[in-house]
Design an enzyme around this catalytic site. Structure first.
Site, PDB file in Angstrom:
ATOM      1  CB  CYS A 112     -36.972   0.052 -30.332  1.00  0.00           C
ATOM      2  SG  CYS A 112     -37.757  -1.555 -30.322  1.00  0.00           S
ATOM      3  CG  HIS A 249     -36.693   1.331 -26.286  1.00  0.00           C
ATOM      4  ND1 HIS A 249     -38.048   1.345 -26.520  1.00  0.00           N
ATOM      5  CD2 HIS A 249     -36.271   0.083 -26.625  1.00  0.00           C
ATOM      6  CE1 HIS A 249     -38.427   0.162 -26.980  1.00  0.00           C
ATOM      7  NE2 HIS A 249     -37.361  -0.617 -27.044  1.00  0.00           N
ATOM      8  CG  ASN A 279     -40.030  -3.076 -26.471  1.00  0.00           C
ATOM      9  OD1 ASN A 279     -40.367  -2.079 -27.110  1.00  0.00           O
ATOM     10  ND2 ASN A 279     -38.873  -3.688 -26.658  1.00  0.00           N
TER      11      ASN A 279
HETATM   12  N1  COA Z   1     -42.085 -17.771 -19.493  1.00  0.00           N
HETATM   13  C1  COA Z   1     -41.419 -18.794 -18.936  1.00  0.00           C
HETATM   14  N2  COA Z   1     -40.248 -19.234 -19.386  1.00  0.00           N
HETATM   15  C2  COA Z   1     -39.702 -18.600 -20.434  1.00  0.00           C
HETATM   16  C3  COA Z   1     -40.333 -17.521 -21.061  1.00  0.00           C
HETATM   17  C4  COA Z   1     -41.571 -17.121 -20.561  1.00  0.00           C
HETATM   18  N3  COA Z   1     -42.258 -16.082 -21.093  1.00  0.00           N
HETATM   19  N4  COA Z   1     -39.569 -17.089 -22.073  1.00  0.00           N
HETATM   20  C5  COA Z   1     -38.482 -17.875 -22.091  1.00  0.00           C
HETATM   21  N5  COA Z   1     -38.563 -18.797 -21.113  1.00  0.00           N
HETATM   22  C6  COA Z   1     -37.598 -19.829 -20.788  1.00  0.00           C
HETATM   23  C7  COA Z   1     -36.808 -20.255 -22.002  1.00  0.00           C
HETATM   24  O1  COA Z   1     -37.480 -21.268 -22.695  1.00  0.00           O
HETATM   25  C8  COA Z   1     -35.547 -20.732 -21.383  1.00  0.00           C
HETATM   26  O2  COA Z   1     -35.760 -22.026 -20.887  1.00  0.00           O
HETATM   27  P1  COA Z   1     -34.608 -23.157 -20.994  1.00  0.00           P
HETATM   28  O3  COA Z   1     -33.463 -22.609 -20.201  1.00  0.00           O
HETATM   29  O4  COA Z   1     -35.257 -24.344 -20.395  1.00  0.00           O
HETATM   30  O5  COA Z   1     -34.322 -23.265 -22.451  1.00  0.00           O
HETATM   31  C9  COA Z   1     -35.379 -19.824 -20.189  1.00  0.00           C
HETATM   32  O6  COA Z   1     -36.671 -19.298 -19.890  1.00  0.00           O
HETATM   33  C10 COA Z   1     -34.448 -18.689 -20.472  1.00  0.00           C
HETATM   34  O7  COA Z   1     -34.327 -18.050 -19.259  1.00  0.00           O
HETATM   35  P2  COA Z   1     -33.192 -17.030 -18.996  1.00  0.00           P
HETATM   36  O8  COA Z   1     -31.907 -17.465 -19.637  1.00  0.00           O
HETATM   37  O9  COA Z   1     -33.143 -16.769 -17.532  1.00  0.00           O
HETATM   38  O10 COA Z   1     -33.743 -15.772 -19.735  1.00  0.00           O
HETATM   39  P3  COA Z   1     -32.996 -14.440 -19.770  1.00  0.00           P
HETATM   40  O11 COA Z   1     -32.526 -14.057 -18.427  1.00  0.00           O
HETATM   41  O12 COA Z   1     -32.022 -14.432 -20.903  1.00  0.00           O
HETATM   42  O13 COA Z   1     -34.173 -13.440 -20.142  1.00  0.00           O
HETATM   43  C11 COA Z   1     -35.062 -12.079 -21.871  1.00  0.00           C
HETATM   44  C12 COA Z   1     -34.777 -13.523 -21.408  1.00  0.00           C
HETATM   45  C13 COA Z   1     -35.692 -12.172 -23.244  1.00  0.00           C
HETATM   46  C14 COA Z   1     -36.035 -11.448 -20.895  1.00  0.00           C
HETATM   47  C15 COA Z   1     -33.730 -11.275 -21.916  1.00  0.00           C
HETATM   48  O14 COA Z   1     -32.798 -11.939 -22.721  1.00  0.00           O
HETATM   49  C16 COA Z   1     -33.914  -9.880 -22.445  1.00  0.00           C
HETATM   50  O15 COA Z   1     -34.471  -9.030 -21.785  1.00  0.00           O
HETATM   51  N6  COA Z   1     -33.412  -9.598 -23.662  1.00  0.00           N
HETATM   52  C17 COA Z   1     -33.627  -8.287 -24.286  1.00  0.00           C
HETATM   53  C18 COA Z   1     -34.974  -8.283 -24.965  1.00  0.00           C
HETATM   54  C19 COA Z   1     -35.374  -6.929 -25.466  1.00  0.00           C
HETATM   55  O16 COA Z   1     -35.369  -5.990 -24.717  1.00  0.00           O
HETATM   56  N7  COA Z   1     -35.744  -6.846 -26.746  1.00  0.00           N
HETATM   57  C20 COA Z   1     -36.193  -5.669 -27.391  1.00  0.00           C
HETATM   58  C21 COA Z   1     -35.110  -4.648 -27.519  1.00  0.00           C
HETATM   59  S1  COA Z   1     -35.629  -3.298 -28.440  1.00  0.00           S
END
Ligand code: COA
Length: 320
Positions: A112, A249, A279
């Site tokens: 990215c 980004h 993204n």
């Molecule tokens: N739909 C529904 N549920 C989902 C899901 C989806 N698309 N994706 C994950 N879940 C579930 C998981 O299985 C997990 O369930 P569990 O608790 O029963 O195991 C739960 O949601 C996780 O939720 P939460 O902890 O609230 O997620 P989060 O707040 O950590 O958000 C991201 C997850 C990925 C959105 C967040 O970590 C993030 O934005 N990370 C950065 C990602 C990024 O920008 N990457 C590229 C950078 S260049």
């Protein structure tokens, strides 16, 4: 010193916009989950358009914006994780389609942050005096490296392309560029390549899917962006309050909001189009720049910040 300016910007997207509701028919997810966790409402997904064709469409718009023809280019740099082929490079395939016969063309890989890294190479190549016009393209068809059974990743990303023409100039509008990387933390965001599988070793092929530790990437992103901003301003007499437009980004609205608070801005100060695109990795910043530039006035200060796999990060301070 030879000055460098941006003379043209363009972008392109596949025709299909896929909503969160559309995705909830493919994986176990919902519009509410995606929207509240990421700010993403839809993303563009290719139904056959290639990395090359998308890059060429963005490039043609940037060349027209710069009012130059492809044969005037000295260099083409494509930043991508998702080339159509490993050889020829995406840049050589683009060169062929554009008829940019006088250009040296090559790809770079910095996830990215790829657009920022490629822009640094372009600026430095122009400053040496041996290149006058350099085309930088950030392009991804990420949909082909996503595991469409993994809801943790497939809802976050999209396809797209953005292109920028850098030119030598009497005015130096690229005020500063800062980049960095930390390979020791790279395992939080990965995409495997070919394993060793030859006449001596037999190994199953990899799955070639993007894999991510979301919370670790989130922590990295929100901590590195303020550092990128601080370091690109260092040594200039410009302060954060002097910046007219900040384009980060486009990964996640919660990253944008956390960064906004950390650097003392108010909500809405950062450009946002991730709700429409998701993204798009290396394409995200040049697409955002292309859309944000309608509000830019000559002389305004613009800050671009990228971060991603590698880990990699970087920022560009420019005067429009
Ligand atoms: N739909 C529904 N549920 C989902 C899901 C989806 N698309 N994706 C994950 N879940 C579930 C998981 O299985 C997990 O369930 P569990 O608790 O029963 O195991 C739960 O949601 C996780 O939720 P939460 O902890 O609230 O997620 P989060 O707040 O950590 O958000 C991201 C997850 C990925 C959105 C967040 O970590 C993030 O934005 N990370 C950065 C990602 C990024 O920008 N990457 C590229 C950078 S260049």
């Amino acid at each position: 010193m030879i000055g460098v300016k941006i003379s043209g910007v363009g972008s392109a997207k596949p025709k299909n916009s896929v909503s969160n509701d559309d995705l909830s028919k493919v994986v176990d997810t919902s519009d509410t989950w995606i929207l509240t966790r990421t700010g993403i409402k839809s993303r563009y997904i290719s139904d056959g358009e290639t990395t090359t064709s998308l890059a060429v469409r963005a490039a043609k718009k940037a060349l027209a914006d710069a009012n130059i023809t492809a044969d005037m280019l000295d260099m083409i740099i494509v930043a991508t994780l998702t080339p159509d082929q490993l050889m020829p490079s995406a840049a050589c395939l683009v060169q062929k389609e554009l008829g940019a016969n006088n250009a040296t063309a090559f790809d770079i890989s910095a996830a990215c942050s790829g657009f920022i890294f490629a822009s640094k190479i372009a600026r430095d190549a122009i400053r040496t005096g041996s290149n006058k016009k350099v085309l930088v393209i950030g392009v991804e068809i990420l949909s082909k490296i996503l595991n469409w059974k993994d809801r943790n990743t497939c809802v976050l990303f999209g396809d797209g392309a953005g292109a920028v023409v850098y030119e030598s100039s009497a005015e130096d509008n690229i005020l500063n560029i800062y980049t960095g990387s930390d390979g020791s933390r790279g395992s939080v965001l990965t995409l495997d390549g070919f394993p060793i599988n030859n006449c001596l070793v037999e190994k199953e092929p990899n799955d070639y899917f993007l894999k991510m530790n979301g919370s670790e990437v989130y922590k990295f992103a929100t901590s590195i962006v303020p550092i990128c901003i601080e370091n690109v301003l260092k040594g200039t007499n410009i302060e954060i309050q002097d910046i007219d437009h900040i384009v980060l980004h486009q990964a996640n609205i919660r990253i944008l909001d956390t960064v906004t608070t950390k650097i003392g801005l108010v909500k809405g100060d950062l450009f946002e189009n991730l709700s429409e695109y998701g993204n798009t990795s290396a394409a995200s910043i040049p697409i955002a720049l292309d859309e944000a530039k309608v509000d830019f006035k000559k002389g305004e200060k613009v800050l671009l910040v990228g971060f991603g796999g590698g880990l990699t990060w970087g920022s560009i301070l420019l005067e429009w």
